[in-house]
Motif scaffolding. Structure first.
Motif, mmCIF file in Angstrom:
data_model
loop_
_atom_site.group_PDB
_atom_site.id
_atom_site.type_symbol
_atom_site.label_atom_id
_atom_site.label_comp_id
_atom_site.label_asym_id
_atom_site.label_seq_id
_atom_site.Cartn_x
_atom_site.Cartn_y
_atom_site.Cartn_z
ATOM 1 N N UNK A 185 0.846 -1.191 0.000
ATOM 2 C CA UNK A 185 0.000 0.000 0.000
ATOM 3 C C UNK A 185 0.882 1.243 0.000
ATOM 4 N N UNK A 186 0.485 2.278 -0.723
ATOM 5 C CA UNK A 186 1.270 3.504 -0.827
ATOM 6 C C UNK A 186 0.431 4.685 -0.363
ATOM 7 N N UNK A 187 1.027 5.517 0.503
ATOM 8 C CA UNK A 187 0.385 6.765 0.888
ATOM 9 C C UNK A 187 0.939 7.856 -0.011
ATOM 10 N N UNK A 205 8.395 -1.068 -0.445
ATOM 11 C CA UNK A 205 8.779 -2.085 0.525
ATOM 12 C C UNK A 205 8.840 -3.450 -0.141
ATOM 13 N N UNK A 206 9.629 -4.340 0.441
ATOM 14 C CA UNK A 206 9.660 -5.723 -0.017
ATOM 15 C C UNK A 206 8.544 -6.528 0.626
ATOM 16 N N UNK A 207 7.902 -5.966 1.639
ATOM 17 C CA UNK A 207 6.820 -6.626 2.360
ATOM 18 C C UNK A 207 5.528 -5.870 2.061
ATOM 19 N N UNK A 266 3.057 -0.248 4.888
ATOM 20 C CA UNK A 266 2.504 0.886 4.161
ATOM 21 C C UNK A 266 3.644 1.799 3.747
ATOM 22 N N UNK A 267 3.800 2.013 2.453
ATOM 23 C CA UNK A 267 4.892 2.835 1.955
ATOM 24 C C UNK A 267 4.497 4.305 1.939
ATOM 25 N N UNK A 302 7.842 1.623 11.712
ATOM 26 C CA UNK A 302 7.534 0.207 11.911
ATOM 27 C C UNK A 302 6.471 -0.277 10.930
ATOM 28 N N UNK A 303 5.390 0.472 10.785
ATOM 29 C CA UNK A 303 4.277 0.091 9.919
ATOM 30 C C UNK A 303 4.211 0.966 8.677
#
Length: 253
Positions: free
Chosen positions: A1-3, A13-15, A19-20, A170-171
């Motif tokens: 997910x991207x903000x 992110x690789x995960x 949230x990017x 972290x998130x």
């Protein structure tokens, strides 16, 4: 997910569960007034803007970068020009343009790390350590939860006063969260203010970095005393001056 924030970049992110965000966003405890207060820093050039000729960026305290975008010196209170600046070739806009190209998240002996596919010169900007802007109360609450956290605390000293900025990736965060600690780092974090009184945690190279080399910085920050600020997490940097345990991710300026 991207903000979708002010500036997008080409990294993610690789995960997919994370949230990017390309830059900081307000979280619990964020001072909204400071976040929305825009420093009035801008050039008034009408011709080609250069460090040697611009009246603004050549003045004491605002001469941050050379004509190649590299730090002139380790200035701990950097203000960049913001969107009010009318100069189309402004030399005082580096961090706000987003991370450099050629960065790569890869597995390593520490789990994951951030590496570069191209050489980086001393003084060049690498990327931002972005995440949620929170306060110390929320940071303490999150640090007591049963999971790994990526909370970074910056303490800036202004004429006897201390300004604290807390960023948690972290998130929600960007590629800066994958940078590992080293007791002999090749980068450091410098607070840079662009369009807010709350600084961005900008990561600059403090030495030349070769292709395929890992990007690292000291989690304790410049000027810290590692022996008084160690966590219980074993350090895996394998440098000659390794302190055996990671410092807490707190930068002291």
């Amino acid at each position: 997910m991207f903000i979708n924030n002010q500036r997008e970049d080409n990294y993610d992110h690789i995960d997919d569960s994370l949230i990017y965000s390309s830059t900081n966003i307000p979280g619990p405890g964020c001072n909204i007034n400071d976040l929305n207060s825009c420093p009035n820093h801008m050039c008034i050039c009408t011709n080609l803007c250069q460090t040697s000729s611009c009246e603004y960026i050549s003045s004491p305290g605002y001469n941050n970068y050379d004509n190649f975008g590299k730090l002139i010196s380790i200035n701990r209170f950097i203000y960049e020009c913001n969107d009010l600046c009318k100069c189309t070739s402004c030399q005082n806009r580096i961090v706000q343009l987003g991370p450099r190209i050629g960065l790569r998240i890869s597995q390593c002996s520490k789990g994951y790390g951030l590496f570069t596919d191209i050489c980086i010169e001393k003084g060049q900007f690498v990327c931002e350590y972005a995440g949620e802007i929170i306060d110390l109360i929320e940071a303490e609450r999150r640090s007591n939860l049963d999971h790994e956290n990526y909370i970074f605390v910056i303490n800036e000293h202004f004429s006897g006063n201390v300004t604290t900025t807390v960023i948690d990736s972290t998130i929600i965060g960007n590629i800066g969260r994958y940078i590992n600690h080293s007791c002999e780092p090749n980068c450091m974090i410098i607070p840079v203010r662009v369009d807010s009184l709350i600084p961005r945690l900008a990561i600059f190279a403090i030495k030349d970095i070769q292709c395929n080399e890992e990007i690292t910085y000291h989690y304790g920050g410049e000027g810290s005393h590692p022996q008084n600020n160690l966590s219980k997490v074993k350090c895996l940097c394998e440098s000659l001056s390794c302190n055996s345990f990671l410092p807490r991710k707190t930068g002291l300026f």
